[in-house]
Design a protein around this motif. Structure first.
Motif, PDB file in Angstrom:
ATOM      1  N   ALA A 118       0.840  -1.207   0.000  1.00 42.88           N
ATOM      2  CA  ALA A 118       0.000   0.000   0.000  1.00 42.88           C
ATOM      3  C   ALA A 118       0.869   1.248   0.000  1.00 42.88           C
ATOM      4  O   ALA A 118       0.599   2.200  -0.744  1.00 42.88           O
ATOM      5  CB  ALA A 118      -0.927  -0.009   1.211  1.00 42.88           C
ATOM      6  N   GLU A 119       1.909   1.257   0.796  1.00 45.36           N
ATOM      7  CA  GLU A 119       2.807   2.414   0.811  1.00 45.36           C
ATOM      8  C   GLU A 119       3.532   2.556  -0.524  1.00 45.36           C
ATOM      9  O   GLU A 119       3.697   3.662  -1.041  1.00 45.36           O
ATOM     10  CB  GLU A 119       3.802   2.300   1.963  1.00 45.36           C
ATOM     11  N   TRP A 120       3.949   1.432  -1.093  1.00 41.76           N
ATOM     12  CA  TRP A 120       4.645   1.454  -2.369  1.00 41.76           C
ATOM     13  C   TRP A 120       3.746   2.004  -3.480  1.00 41.76           C
ATOM     14  O   TRP A 120       4.166   2.877  -4.245  1.00 41.76           O
ATOM     15  CB  TRP A 120       5.114   0.041  -2.719  1.00 41.76           C
ATOM     16  N   GLN A 131       3.900   9.966  -7.680  1.00 42.59           N
ATOM     17  CA  GLN A 131       4.891  10.335  -8.683  1.00 42.59           C
ATOM     18  C   GLN A 131       4.352  10.197 -10.113  1.00 42.59           C
ATOM     19  O   GLN A 131       5.117  10.216 -11.065  1.00 42.59           O
ATOM     20  CB  GLN A 131       6.151   9.507  -8.482  1.00 42.59           C
ATOM     21  N   GLY A 132       3.029  10.054 -10.238  1.00 41.05           N
ATOM     22  CA  GLY A 132       2.404  10.066 -11.558  1.00 41.05           C
ATOM     23  C   GLY A 132       2.290   8.737 -12.260  1.00 41.05           C
ATOM     24  O   GLY A 132       1.932   8.672 -13.422  1.00 41.05           O
ATOM     25  N   ARG A 133       2.584   7.648 -11.571  1.00 47.51           N
ATOM     26  CA  ARG A 133       2.472   6.323 -12.176  1.00 47.51           C
ATOM     27  C   ARG A 133       1.257   5.597 -11.598  1.00 47.51           C
ATOM     28  O   ARG A 133       0.836   5.880 -10.488  1.00 47.51           O
ATOM     29  CB  ARG A 133       3.747   5.519 -11.925  1.00 47.51           C
ATOM     30  N   SER A 134       0.705   4.664 -12.339  1.00 44.88           N
ATOM     31  CA  SER A 134      -0.448   3.881 -11.887  1.00 44.88           C
ATOM     32  C   SER A 134      -0.167   2.401 -12.104  1.00 44.88           C
ATOM     33  O   SER A 134      -0.594   1.811 -13.103  1.00 44.88           O
ATOM     34  CB  SER A 134      -1.719   4.288 -12.645  1.00 44.88           C
ATOM     35  N   PRO A 135       0.554   1.754 -11.185  1.00 45.07           N
ATOM     36  CA  PRO A 135       0.834   0.318 -11.342  1.00 45.07           C
ATOM     37  C   PRO A 135      -0.460  -0.483 -11.442  1.00 45.07           C
ATOM     38  O   PRO A 135      -1.491  -0.108 -10.894  1.00 45.07           O
ATOM     39  CB  PRO A 135       1.590  -0.049 -10.066  1.00 45.07           C
ATOM     40  N   ALA A 136      -0.392  -1.603 -12.144  1.00 41.42           N
ATOM     41  CA  ALA A 136      -1.564  -2.454 -12.343  1.00 41.42           C
ATOM     42  C   ALA A 136      -1.766  -3.454 -11.214  1.00 41.42           C
ATOM     43  O   ALA A 136      -2.813  -4.093 -11.137  1.00 41.42           O
ATOM     44  CB  ALA A 136      -1.432  -3.194 -13.672  1.00 41.42           C
ATOM     45  N   SER A 137      -0.766  -3.602 -10.334  1.00 42.13           N
ATOM     46  CA  SER A 137      -0.911  -4.559  -9.244  1.00 42.13           C
ATOM     47  C   SER A 137       0.026  -4.196  -8.097  1.00 42.13           C
ATOM     48  O   SER A 137       0.970  -3.432  -8.266  1.00 42.13           O
ATOM     49  CB  SER A 137      -0.600  -5.982  -9.721  1.00 42.13           C
ATOM     50  N   LEU A 138      -0.252  -4.800  -6.966  1.00 43.71           N
ATOM     51  CA  LEU A 138       0.618  -4.664  -5.796  1.00 43.71           C
ATOM     52  C   LEU A 138       1.765  -5.660  -5.913  1.00 43.71           C
ATOM     53  O   LEU A 138       1.657  -6.652  -6.639  1.00 43.71           O
ATOM     54  CB  LEU A 138      -0.182  -4.956  -4.522  1.00 43.71           C
ATOM     55  N   PRO A 139       2.848  -5.441  -5.189  1.00 42.79           N
ATOM     56  CA  PRO A 139       3.930  -6.430  -5.187  1.00 42.79           C
ATOM     57  C   PRO A 139       3.430  -7.782  -4.664  1.00 42.79           C
ATOM     58  O   PRO A 139       2.552  -7.846  -3.802  1.00 42.79           O
ATOM     59  CB  PRO A 139       4.959  -5.827  -4.221  1.00 42.79           C
ATOM     60  N   TYR A 164      -5.082   8.987 -11.011  1.00 42.69           N
ATOM     61  CA  TYR A 164      -4.432   7.683 -11.129  1.00 42.69           C
ATOM     62  C   TYR A 164      -5.501   6.646 -11.407  1.00 42.69           C
ATOM     63  O   TYR A 164      -6.686   6.878 -11.174  1.00 42.69           O
ATOM     64  CB  TYR A 164      -3.659   7.322  -9.847  1.00 42.69           C
ATOM     65  N   LYS A 165      -5.071   5.507 -11.901  1.00 43.02           N
ATOM     66  CA  LYS A 165      -5.984   4.390 -12.124  1.00 43.02           C
ATOM     67  C   LYS A 165      -5.908   3.486 -10.903  1.00 43.02           C
ATOM     68  O   LYS A 165      -4.818   3.163 -10.430  1.00 43.02           O
ATOM     69  CB  LYS A 165      -5.589   3.608 -13.370  1.00 43.02           C
ATOM     70  N   THR A 166      -7.073   3.091 -10.422  1.00 45.42           N
ATOM     71  CA  THR A 166      -7.090   2.144  -9.315  1.00 45.42           C
ATOM     72  C   THR A 166      -6.768   0.752  -9.849  1.00 45.42           C
ATOM     73  O   THR A 166      -6.697   0.542 -11.066  1.00 45.42           O
ATOM     74  CB  THR A 166      -8.466   2.138  -8.610  1.00 45.42           C
ATOM     75  N   LEU A 167      -6.593  -0.168  -8.963  1.00 47.33           N
ATOM     76  CA  LEU A 167      -6.234  -1.525  -9.387  1.00 47.33           C
ATOM     77  C   LEU A 167      -7.393  -2.226 -10.100  1.00 47.33           C
ATOM     78  O   LEU A 167      -7.163  -3.105 -10.918  1.00 47.33           O
ATOM     79  CB  LEU A 167      -5.773  -2.353  -8.188  1.00 47.33           C
ATOM     80  N   LYS A 168      -8.637  -1.847  -9.794  1.00 44.00           N
ATOM     81  CA  LYS A 168      -9.771  -2.577 -10.362  1.00 44.00           C
ATOM     82  C   LYS A 168     -10.768  -1.732 -11.129  1.00 44.00           C
ATOM     83  O   LYS A 168     -11.458  -2.237 -11.991  1.00 44.00           O
ATOM     84  CB  LYS A 168     -10.529  -3.308  -9.255  1.00 44.00           C
TER      85      LYS A 168
END
Length: 117
Positions: free
Chosen positions: A53-55, A62-70, A110-114
């Motif tokens: 969650a922190e990651w 910083q303007g990025r929207s990862p598609a998943s958590l680690p 940002y895009k959420t994960l779902k």
């Protein structure tokens, strides 16, 4: 909220995370991954969720929207999680320490994960 208040909150968060990681470091590798029947399956998965969650929020800040958590299964023991967390914490605190008032007032997208944006 001011940049100083934000820094104080994140410094406190780092302190609390260290306490949690220190407590978990007393567990054996087996205890670390043992199913607990809680909202997250194990101590590893609980701490991995907090780390993730922190990651992801730092990524979003910083303007990025990862598609998943680690993937928490990459952490076989507390040492591997702590090593990755220490790296992340340095980046997170560096980011927070550089915030200005205008940074705190900007609108983030940002895009959420779902669910999209």
């Amino acid at each position: 909220m001011t940049p100083q208040e934000m820094r104080a909150l994140y410094e406190y968060n780092a302190w609390a995370n260290h306490r949690s990681l220190d407590a978990a470091s007393k567990l054996t590798a087996e205890q670390f991954v043992q199913p607990m029947g809680s909202s997250f399956d194990s101590v590893r998965d609980t701490l991995g969720h907090v780390f993730g969650a922190e990651w992801i929020w730092l990524e979003r800040f910083q303007g990025r929207s990862p598609a998943s958590l680690p993937d928490t299964t990459q952490f076989k023991d507390i040492a591997s999680l702590k090593e990755r967390w220490d790296e992340h914490e340095a980046r997170l605190l560096g980011f927070v320490r550089g915030l200005t008032q205008s940074d705190l007032e900007r609108v983030m997208e940002y895009k959420t994960l779902k669910f999209g944006v």
